[in-house]
Design an enzyme around this catalytic site. Structure first.
Site, short mmCIF file in Angstrom:
data_model
loop_
_atom_site.label_atom_id
_atom_site.label_comp_id
_atom_site.label_asym_id
_atom_site.label_seq_id
_atom_site.Cartn_x
_atom_site.Cartn_y
_atom_site.Cartn_z
N LYS A 1 -1.15 -4.08 11.26
CA LYS A 1 0.06 -3.70 10.52
C LYS A 1 -0.14 -2.38 9.79
O LYS A 1 0.68 -1.46 9.90
CB LYS A 1 0.40 -4.80 9.50
CG LYS A 1 1.44 -4.37 8.47
CD LYS A 1 1.76 -5.48 7.49
CE LYS A 1 0.87 -5.58 6.29
NZ LYS A 1 1.08 -4.60 5.21
N ASN A 2 -1.25 -2.28 9.04
CA ASN A 2 -1.41 -1.09 8.20
C ASN A 2 -1.65 0.17 9.01
O ASN A 2 -1.34 1.27 8.55
CB ASN A 2 -2.55 -1.31 7.19
CG ASN A 2 -2.13 -2.27 6.09
OD1 ASN A 2 -0.95 -2.64 6.00
ND2 ASN A 2 -3.06 -2.69 5.26
N ARG B 1 6.21 -0.53 0.20
CA ARG B 1 5.56 0.65 -0.37
C ARG B 1 5.16 1.66 0.70
O ARG B 1 5.20 2.87 0.48
CB ARG B 1 4.35 0.19 -1.17
CG ARG B 1 3.61 1.33 -1.79
CD ARG B 1 2.45 0.86 -2.64
NE ARG B 1 1.56 1.98 -2.88
CZ ARG B 1 1.69 2.85 -3.86
NH1 ARG B 1 2.68 2.72 -4.71
NH2 ARG B 1 0.85 3.84 -4.01
N CYS C 1 4.90 -3.68 -7.75
CA CYS C 1 5.00 -4.87 -6.89
C CYS C 1 4.15 -5.95 -7.53
O CYS C 1 3.53 -5.72 -8.56
CB CYS C 1 4.59 -4.56 -5.47
SG CYS C 1 2.84 -4.24 -5.29
N ARG D 1 0.82 0.31 -8.86
CA ARG D 1 0.73 1.11 -7.64
C ARG D 1 1.44 2.47 -7.74
O ARG D 1 2.44 2.72 -7.07
CB ARG D 1 1.25 0.31 -6.44
CG ARG D 1 0.51 -1.00 -6.29
CD ARG D 1 0.87 -1.76 -5.05
NE ARG D 1 0.18 -1.28 -3.88
CZ ARG D 1 0.26 -1.87 -2.69
NH1 ARG D 1 1.00 -2.93 -2.55
NH2 ARG D 1 -0.39 -1.39 -1.67
N PRO D 2 0.91 3.36 -8.58
CA PRO D 2 1.54 4.68 -8.74
C PRO D 2 1.34 5.59 -7.53
O PRO D 2 0.66 5.22 -6.57
CB PRO D 2 0.81 5.26 -9.96
CG PRO D 2 -0.48 4.54 -10.04
CD PRO D 2 -0.28 3.19 -9.42
N MET D 3 1.94 6.79 -7.59
CA MET D 3 1.90 7.73 -6.46
C MET D 3 1.21 9.04 -6.83
O MET D 3 1.29 10.02 -6.10
CB MET D 3 3.34 8.08 -6.04
CG MET D 3 4.09 7.00 -5.31
SD MET D 3 3.62 6.93 -3.58
CE MET D 3 4.31 8.48 -2.97
N ASP D 4 0.54 9.06 -8.01
CA ASP D 4 0.01 10.34 -8.50
C ASP D 4 -0.98 11.00 -7.55
O ASP D 4 -1.03 12.23 -7.44
CB ASP D 4 -0.63 10.14 -9.89
CG ASP D 4 -1.79 9.14 -9.83
OD1 ASP D 4 -1.56 8.01 -9.34
OD2 ASP D 4 -2.90 9.48 -10.24
N ASP E 1 -7.45 -7.18 0.60
CA ASP E 1 -6.43 -7.94 1.33
C ASP E 1 -6.96 -9.28 1.87
O ASP E 1 -6.20 -10.05 2.45
CB ASP E 1 -5.86 -7.12 2.49
CG ASP E 1 -4.97 -5.98 2.00
OD1 ASP E 1 -4.64 -5.96 0.80
OD2 ASP E 1 -4.61 -5.12 2.82
N ILE F 1 -9.77 -3.37 -6.84
CA ILE F 1 -8.78 -2.42 -6.29
C ILE F 1 -7.43 -2.52 -7.01
O ILE F 1 -6.85 -1.51 -7.37
CB ILE F 1 -8.58 -2.62 -4.76
CG1 ILE F 1 -9.92 -2.68 -4.02
CG2 ILE F 1 -7.65 -1.55 -4.19
CD1 ILE F 1 -10.69 -1.38 -3.93
N ARG G 1 6.00 -10.52 6.77
CA ARG G 1 5.72 -9.09 6.69
C ARG G 1 4.40 -8.77 7.36
O ARG G 1 4.21 -7.65 7.85
CB ARG G 1 5.64 -8.65 5.22
CG ARG G 1 6.93 -8.74 4.46
CD ARG G 1 6.76 -8.18 3.04
NE ARG G 1 5.81 -7.08 3.08
CZ ARG G 1 4.89 -6.85 2.16
NH1 ARG G 1 4.79 -7.60 1.11
NH2 ARG G 1 4.09 -5.82 2.28
#
Ligand code: UD1
Length: 421
Positions: free
Chosen positions: A22-23, A94, A118, A123-126, A308, A330, A400
């Site tokens: 999936k990833n 995401r 979530c 889970r930032p995007m910096d 995961d 993580i 998912r």
């Protein structure tokens, strides 16, 4: 919302085929934006997250077509594309943020909604933003959207990631393939999905060295072409089904699994007394009548133990003969399955990022609630090893990330049924 009902106590025996990752697929699909020629992905998994990425790409103007069995996805975008990834799609998944780098490289601009939090953390995007800024992008946050522009195109640069983020590595890797000059990504994520993406990009004509190590070098090209690429096996699905016979007893061969994808997982299982061996076709996992031995597990970036698979490992350690420690490094909030497992009789003490699990002989079936994708499957696994019936409610997350979970587990003898509510 669907529920999954499992009746525990059945030993498993048989084979489970492992799907494409999936990833990987979620990173490979946006790569279609880097070329006007068709990109064909084979061995794609049939999952709702993949459908969601298809929807997002269609909303941008990409032509996306899946074969009847869903395993081959053909994408092409030889016309103009929209540069706006809407909140409604991004908030559900995401990985939608992986269109940011490719759109910026192709169109010189992109407007992508911030995904928001979530269940497992903020889970930032910096890291994504800083990396793309290093390539010359200007990025502003307005009304919940990242507005990115690169009016004169992206330029190769040295990019040092603050943390080895998988998504940020993928975003900047894709963007750099069409940047002017050389990009060097330092502290890059080393996950097998990064290597898979890099191999596909190379097949499209990109020049990339070092994928799979913490330094990746990309020589920008003026254009990329189409390619056909086979998605690697899903190491998280593989690890999940390796846990199943460890919990229930019996023997399962995971077809298509390769040990190098799950070496740390195999080592931890062996330490817990589970037999893991490579066969010519995959990985066979077996457990006899001995109790699971308690072990300590710490989640880490690849090649360490994957976050995961932490929930699934917790389900196993709930029935170990003694006290185990699970450390999550993580994500800050990834023990939501613990209280659900405790409803089944597990003895778990969570303090900050560490869970101490004192094994009990057997869990007892109970109604439980799935909180996220990996938590859902951990509750199913726990239920398969428990006495009586477990009803896992709210399983929409499951679809998912796990294709045909009932059929796959059912085919090795598990008593598992989906109830459509
Ligand atoms: C990917 C995987 C996910 C897996 C995770 C960690 C996909 C689609 N998803 O997610 O299944 O659990 O890797 O192996 O491939 N972070 C920041 N700032 C950023 C980016 C990340 O602080 O800009 C933090 C995150 O909050 C998290 C850590 O870094 O705590 C790792 O995240 P990252 O590697 O980016 O995970 P994803 O790519 O989102």
């Amino acid at each position: 919302m669907d529920s999954i009902v499992v009746t525990g106590g059945v030993r498993l025996k048989g084979q489970i085929p492992i799907a494409g990752a999936k990833n990987s697929c979620l990173a490979l699909m946006p790569a279609t934006l880097l070329t006007e020629e068709p990109l064909v992905l084979m061995n794609a998994p049939r999952l709702s997250d993949i459908d969601a990425m298809g929807l997002l790409l269609r909303s941008l103007g990409v032509h996306v077509q899946a074969s009847e069995d869903g395993k081959v996805i053909t994408m092409s975008s030889n016309g103009p594309v929209s540069t706006m990834a809407e909140y409604d799609i991004v908030r559900k998944m995401r990985a939608s943020n992986l269109v940011l780098g490719p759109l910026l490289a192709r169109e010189g601009r992109a407007t992508v909604s911030l995904p928001g939090g979530c269940a497992i953390g903020a889970r930032p995007m910096d890291v994504h933003v800083a990396a793309l800024e290093a390539l010359g992008a200007r990025i502003e946050l307005k009304e919940g959207y990242l507005h990115a522009t690169a009016p004169t195109g992206l330029k190769g640069a040295k990019v040092m990631l603050r943390i080895a983020s998988v998504g940020a590595t993928e975003n900047v890797l894709m963007a750099a393939t069409l940047a002017k000059g050389t990009t060097v990504i330092e502290n890059a994520a080393c996950e097998p999905e990064i290597v898979d993406l890099a191999e596909c990009l190379v097949a499209m004509g990109a020049r990339i060295a070092g994928a799979g190590t913490s330094t990746i070098t990309i020589e920008g090209a003026s254009r990329l072409g189409g390619a056909s690429h086979t998605v690697i096996a899903d190491r998280i699905e593989l690890g999940t089904y390796m846990m199943a016979p460890a919990i229930c007893g019996g023997e399962v061969e995971c077809l298509g699994g390769r040990i190098e994808l799950v070496r740390t997982v195999a080592e931890r299982l062996a330490e817990a007394g589970v037999s893991v061996e490579e066969t010519g076709r995959g990985i066979r996992v077996a457990r006899g009548n001995d109790r699971i031995r308690p072990i300590n597990v710490r989640t880490e970036p690849y090649p360490g133990f994957p976050t995961d698979l932490q929930a699934q490992m917790m389900a196993l350690l709930c029935i170990a003969d003694g006290e185990s420690r699970l450390e999550e490094t993580i994500f800050e909030n990834r023990f939501m399955h613990a209280p659900e497992l405790m409803r089944m009789g597990a003895d778990i003490d969570v303090r900050g990022g560490t869970a101490t699990v004192t094994g009990v002989k057997r869990l007892k079936g109970a109604p439980v609630m799935a909180t996220d994708l990996r938590a859902s499957v951990s509750l199913i696994l726990a239920g398969l090893g428990a006495e009586d019936e477990t009803v896992v409610n709210r399983v929409y997350h499951l679809d998912r990330g796990y294709e045909h979970v009932e059929e796959k587990l059912g085919s090795v003898g598990a008593k598992i049924e989906r109830i459509q509510n």
